[in-house]
Design a protein around this motif. Structure first.
Motif, mmCIF file in Angstrom:
data_model
loop_
_atom_site.group_PDB
_atom_site.id
_atom_site.type_symbol
_atom_site.label_atom_id
_atom_site.label_comp_id
_atom_site.label_asym_id
_atom_site.label_seq_id
_atom_site.Cartn_x
_atom_site.Cartn_y
_atom_site.Cartn_z
ATOM 1 N N TYR A 195 0.401 -1.154 0.027
ATOM 2 C CA TYR A 195 -0.050 -0.901 -0.167
ATOM 3 C C TYR A 195 1.040 0.761 -0.169
ATOM 4 C CZ TYR A 195 -3.885 3.383 0.954
ATOM 5 O OH TYR A 195 -4.162 4.545 1.222
ATOM 6 N N PRO A 196 0.336 2.048 -1.026
ATOM 7 C CA PRO A 196 0.740 3.337 -1.304
ATOM 8 C C PRO A 196 1.579 4.083 0.193
ATOM 9 C CG PRO A 196 -0.422 3.812 -2.530
ATOM 10 C CD PRO A 196 -0.263 2.775 -1.816
ATOM 11 N N LYS A 197 2.700 4.279 1.396
ATOM 12 C CA LYS A 197 2.990 5.056 2.069
ATOM 13 C C LYS A 197 2.023 6.278 2.399
ATOM 14 C CE LYS A 197 4.054 1.195 4.693
ATOM 15 N NZ LYS A 197 4.323 0.534 3.694
ATOM 16 N N TRP A 198 2.253 7.033 1.269
ATOM 17 C CA TRP A 198 2.045 8.218 0.997
ATOM 18 C C TRP A 198 0.728 8.906 0.813
ATOM 19 C CZ3 TRP A 198 -0.790 9.395 -3.263
ATOM 20 C CH2 TRP A 198 -0.307 7.841 -4.678
ATOM 21 N N LEU A 199 0.091 7.743 0.797
ATOM 22 C CA LEU A 199 -2.040 7.847 0.630
ATOM 23 C C LEU A 199 -2.882 7.535 2.201
ATOM 24 C CD1 LEU A 199 -3.946 8.730 -1.659
ATOM 25 C CD2 LEU A 199 -4.051 6.103 -1.872
ATOM 26 N N ASN A 200 -3.314 8.847 1.980
ATOM 27 C CA ASN A 200 -4.221 8.650 3.148
ATOM 28 C C ASN A 200 -4.956 8.674 2.829
ATOM 29 O OD1 ASN A 200 -2.075 8.718 4.886
ATOM 30 N ND2 ASN A 200 -2.445 10.894 5.799
ATOM 31 N N ILE A 201 -6.633 7.962 3.350
ATOM 32 C CA ILE A 201 -7.861 8.725 3.198
ATOM 33 C C ILE A 201 -8.261 9.608 3.881
ATOM 34 C CG2 ILE A 201 -10.209 7.267 2.608
ATOM 35 C CD1 ILE A 201 -8.173 6.476 1.175
ATOM 36 N N ALA A 202 -9.130 10.505 3.302
ATOM 37 C CA ALA A 202 -9.792 11.542 4.573
ATOM 38 C C ALA A 202 -11.321 11.571 4.833
ATOM 39 C CB ALA A 202 -9.035 12.915 4.321
#
Length: 279
Positions: A195-202
């Motif tokens: 999973y891309p560590k730079w991608l958050n879900i808000a």
């Protein structure tokens, strides 16, 4: 990134002195600016309490939570910088949001049109507690409160309350504010996860058609105020930290803001709605 506990002997007294002096100067400046922005034209009275929990669709409470969280977050990290032992840095620094926000309630308590709010004090406490809890549990922040703002037509309807300038509107126009909880999904997964560590879900929260703080006054003006809920991708800016202190500081500051991105909105009036770019 989690930071290892610091030995008591490593406390840097010079840095603590710098922190104390800077805090005092900044605190005083903040109070003066806040007093000018909010209270200059208000009538003063004796200190009293006021229940505003049903007003502004609780957007003001979300603002208190966001502010207290990041003030406590900064307090913790500054004490770490000064070499204060880890648990003491978390516990003492975690009080920063409460210390900074409480004078606002004292100011409010002397205003004729409203007063000190228990709800605001609770939101401040929960905001500070949220960062302390994450630091104690995970030694890092994995769920970051964020803020975004866009101008609305409602400010023109009541500029003395919702703001006449862009800066005032960002502070006062709750119609244009959105508060987010940005989840660092990668931090909850195993290290070997792709999973891309730079991608958050808000997930976000906002509200519309609020020109008056009182719900009945809004209805009388022909306004149907309603809540908005959002789901959007977000950048984990702290993932991009490097060797430059200036760069890392910029990322740290910017991490309190939700970047513009596509967003899915739900509200009771329009159902589901897709925004190609929302801020």
């Amino acid at each position: 990134m989690a930071q290892a506990p610091v030995d008591t002997a490593a406390v840097n007294k010079k840095r603590l002195l710098v922190l104390g002096s800077t805090f005092a100067a900044g605190y005083t400046s903040m109070l003066v600016s806040l007093n000018k922005a909010w209270y200059d034209e208000e009538n003063r009275t004796e200190f009293h309490w006021f229940n505003d929990n049903m007003q502004w669709k609780q957007m003001d409470k979300a603002g208190h939570f966001w502010s207290a969280f990041h003030q406590s977050r900064a307090g913790i990290d500054m004490l770490r910088w000064a070499g204060v032992p880890e648990k003491k840095a978390i516990l003492y620094g975690g009080l920063t949001g409460i210390i900074l926000q409480t004078p606002i309630e004292i100011f409010d308590g002397y205003q004729e049109d409203y007063g000190a709010s228990v709800g605001d004090l609770v939101a401040n406490t929960v905001g500070s507690a949220a960062v302390v809890a994450q630091e104690l549990a995970w030694q890092e922040v994995r769920i970051m409160p964020k803020f975004s703002f866009h101008t609305t037509r409602y400010a023109e309807m009541r500029p003395n309350v919702l703001g006449s300038s862009l800066a005032e509107q960002a502070l006062k126009d709750y119609n244009g504010q959105t508060y987010w909880l940005s989840v660092d999904v990668g931090a909850f997964l195993k290290k070997e996860s792709k999973y891309p560590k730079w991608l958050n879900i808000a997930v976000g929260y906002g509200a519309q058609q609020m020109v008056y703080n009182d719900p009945e006054a809004n209805k009388a003006a022909g306004l149907d105020h309603y809540r908005q809920f959002y789901l959007s991708p977000d950048l984990n800016l702290m993932h991009f930290k490097g060797r430059s202190k200036v760069w890392n500081t910029a990322l740290y500051v910017l991490s309190i803001i939700k970047i513009p991105a596509p967003a899915l909105e739900y509200n009771r009036k329009n159902g589901l709605k897709m925004h190609a770019l929302y801020f």
